[in-house]
Scaffold this motif. Structure first.
Motif, PDB file in Angstrom:
ATOM      1  N   GLU A   1     -10.686   1.524  -0.310  1.00  0.00           N
ATOM      2  CA  GLU A   1     -10.610   1.236  -1.743  1.00  0.00           C
ATOM      3  C   GLU A   1      -9.489   2.032  -2.410  1.00  0.00           C
ATOM      4  OE1 GLU A   1     -14.239   1.657  -3.946  1.00  0.00           O
ATOM      5  OE2 GLU A   1     -13.459   0.483  -5.631  1.00  0.00           O
ATOM      6  N   GLN A   2      -9.214   3.239  -1.884  1.00  0.00           N
ATOM      7  CA  GLN A   2      -8.149   4.082  -2.435  1.00  0.00           C
ATOM      8  C   GLN A   2      -6.783   3.388  -2.446  1.00  0.00           C
ATOM      9  OE1 GLN A   2      -7.150   7.372   0.308  1.00  0.00           O
ATOM     10  NE2 GLN A   2      -8.487   6.399   1.815  1.00  0.00           N
TER      11      GLN A   2
ATOM     12  N   THR B   1       2.968  -0.446 -13.814  1.00  0.00           N
ATOM     13  CA  THR B   1       1.937   0.133 -12.964  1.00  0.00           C
ATOM     14  C   THR B   1       0.760  -0.840 -12.942  1.00  0.00           C
ATOM     15  OG1 THR B   1       0.832   1.237 -14.780  1.00  0.00           O
ATOM     16  CG2 THR B   1       2.611   2.457 -13.700  1.00  0.00           C
ATOM     17  N   ALA B   2      -0.138  -0.627 -11.989  1.00  0.00           N
ATOM     18  CA  ALA B   2      -1.273  -1.534 -11.811  1.00  0.00           C
ATOM     19  C   ALA B   2      -2.086  -1.721 -13.095  1.00  0.00           C
ATOM     20  CB  ALA B   2      -2.166  -1.024 -10.680  1.00  0.00           C
ATOM     21  N   ASN B   3      -2.172  -0.670 -13.889  1.00  0.00           N
ATOM     22  CA  ASN B   3      -3.050  -0.725 -15.068  1.00  0.00           C
ATOM     23  C   ASN B   3      -2.427  -1.412 -16.280  1.00  0.00           C
ATOM     24  OD1 ASN B   3      -5.012   0.699 -13.682  1.00  0.00           O
ATOM     25  ND2 ASN B   3      -4.054   2.661 -14.235  1.00  0.00           N
TER      26      ASN B   3
ATOM     27  N   HIS C   1      -6.442   0.005  -2.649  1.00  0.00           N
ATOM     28  CA  HIS C   1      -6.575  -1.311  -3.270  1.00  0.00           C
ATOM     29  C   HIS C   1      -6.410  -1.299  -4.780  1.00  0.00           C
ATOM     30  CE1 HIS C   1      -8.729  -3.508   0.289  1.00  0.00           C
ATOM     31  NE2 HIS C   1      -7.626  -2.922   0.666  1.00  0.00           N
ATOM     32  N   ASN C   2      -5.296  -0.781  -5.275  1.00  0.00           N
ATOM     33  CA  ASN C   2      -5.022  -0.958  -6.699  1.00  0.00           C
ATOM     34  C   ASN C   2      -4.633  -2.415  -6.931  1.00  0.00           C
ATOM     35  OD1 ASN C   2      -1.884  -1.248  -6.920  1.00  0.00           O
ATOM     36  ND2 ASN C   2      -2.287   0.327  -5.372  1.00  0.00           N
ATOM     37  N   ALA C   3      -4.755  -2.873  -8.169  1.00  0.00           N
ATOM     38  CA  ALA C   3      -4.583  -4.302  -8.467  1.00  0.00           C
ATOM     39  C   ALA C   3      -3.181  -4.801  -8.101  1.00  0.00           C
ATOM     40  CB  ALA C   3      -4.868  -4.571  -9.941  1.00  0.00           C
ATOM     41  N   LYS C   4      -2.171  -3.967  -8.297  1.00  0.00           N
ATOM     42  CA  LYS C   4      -0.794  -4.404  -8.004  1.00  0.00           C
ATOM     43  C   LYS C   4      -0.618  -4.671  -6.511  1.00  0.00           C
ATOM     44  CE  LYS C   4       4.047  -3.220  -8.968  1.00  0.00           C
ATOM     45  NZ  LYS C   4       4.925  -2.444  -9.873  1.00  0.00           N
ATOM     46  N   ASP C   5      -1.070  -3.744  -5.674  1.00  0.00           N
ATOM     47  CA  ASP C   5      -0.927  -3.965  -4.233  1.00  0.00           C
ATOM     48  C   ASP C   5      -1.804  -5.126  -3.752  1.00  0.00           C
ATOM     49  OD1 ASP C   5       0.997  -2.143  -2.820  1.00  0.00           O
ATOM     50  OD2 ASP C   5      -0.041  -0.672  -4.038  1.00  0.00           O
TER      51      ASP C   5
ATOM     52  N   TRP D   1       0.833  -1.220   0.000  1.00  0.00           N
ATOM     53  CA  TRP D   1       0.000   0.000   0.000  1.00  0.00           C
ATOM     54  C   TRP D   1       0.866   1.268   0.000  1.00  0.00           C
ATOM     55  CZ3 TRP D   1      -3.722  -3.103  -0.941  1.00  0.00           C
ATOM     56  CH2 TRP D   1      -4.135  -4.094  -0.068  1.00  0.00           C
TER      57      TRP D   1
ATOM     58  N   LYS E   1     -12.511  -6.259  -8.172  1.00  0.00           N
ATOM     59  CA  LYS E   1     -11.920  -5.062  -8.805  1.00  0.00           C
ATOM     60  C   LYS E   1     -12.044  -5.114 -10.330  1.00  0.00           C
ATOM     61  CE  LYS E   1      -8.377  -1.827  -8.479  1.00  0.00           C
ATOM     62  NZ  LYS E   1      -9.158  -0.856  -7.760  1.00  0.00           N
TER      63      LYS E   1
END
Lengths: 109, 109, 109, 109
Positions: free
Chosen positions: D21-22, C48-50, D24-28, A46, D74
């Protein structure tokens, strides 16, 4: 005495004083490396790369190294040799002209 | 030149020739260590410790070491120093008389 | 039939047709979950995540789920129950007023 | 309501109440799955499969599932669908006659 020899001897002494060699089969050592490297990873969870705590990174990275050296010692591997060998293989898999500035896997280049 | 210095210089040269430092932020290096240590672990999956392929172990362990050394270099850490420091801390957490022949976590001793 | 029951039955049938239950002790299943979750992680490495490939994410995430369901089945665990139980515990460890917008560990709150 | 829908809604409610949720990007989330699956793995370290603590397994396995369901949510993935799709692919990669009683990787069969 060389760096790696000194590290290895220190780790082996620590292990032997506690009579832990009996638990250190290669499979569980591979588990230990994974567990320690996840504790290292958790320091970045995070967070951006710069937000991680450097003092904790030192400790968790040291743990990764420690089990990696102990596993190498178990198989009597020369750590410098296996790394330099791998760099040579990687130099073939990732030729400079094809991989400069690109981090695709070698089979996608 | 010392072992670790030679390893680090070789890895840095390999990285710089490919212009990969731009990708090597500390967080992704921690991911890379995890991914490589899982490839090492996979060599033991569904097997006993003795059934794993030693040639593949050399390669995957070399990859774990390589990213660990690159991460240490990123923070200018002295690998020998952080390991010997951690061994000292662990010696306090795991006193010989309490932990001999026992692999409980220090907070369960 | 419920979702989870259908998933579990499909996975058990696949396993039994191949006579793989003999390899599926709980320890190796925990290894398999780790290995699959690292393959998932690798899709995000240096990215990056995207930028990760959604089709590959589907496959690797499916593998993580598959071994997790197989391990649950091994212990006859009710997956819904253990998750809802854990959410309750976490609600105690992370009270809304203390943890809103903050991702510190419960022992650092 | 179906099992998986109920689990997902419970997890989403827990997350949203804490405004997480802020983070919780897919990578993390992929990092979190790895970290939790290593905590599960740690329960088996230096032990045989039967020596692990079942109560702790329930908790750590629940954590693996929780982050896996959150990641699926997600991307709006149907968890049952991606698993059943993967089983079909695996049935092609691992034909019964070739893989019965054997756990080689499909490319080594």
């Amino acid at each position: 005495m060389k760096d790696i020899e000194e590290i290895t001897q220190t780790l082996v002494k620590f292990r032997n004083e506690r009579d832990w060699e009996q638990f250190h089969n290669a499979k569980d050592l591979a588990l230990a490396i994974n567990i320690e490297s996840s504790e290292l990873l958790e320091l970045f969870l995070w967070k951006t790369a710069n937000e991680a705590d450097i003092e904790k990174i030192k400790e968790e990275l040291a743990d990764v190294f420690a089990y990696a050296f102990i596993l190498a010692e178990k198989y009597n591997l020369d750590v410098k040799e296996i790394i330099l060998d791998k760099v040579k293989r990687n130099a073939n898999k990732y030729p400079i002209e094809k991989s400069k500035g690109i981090v695709k896997k070698y089979n996608e280049l």
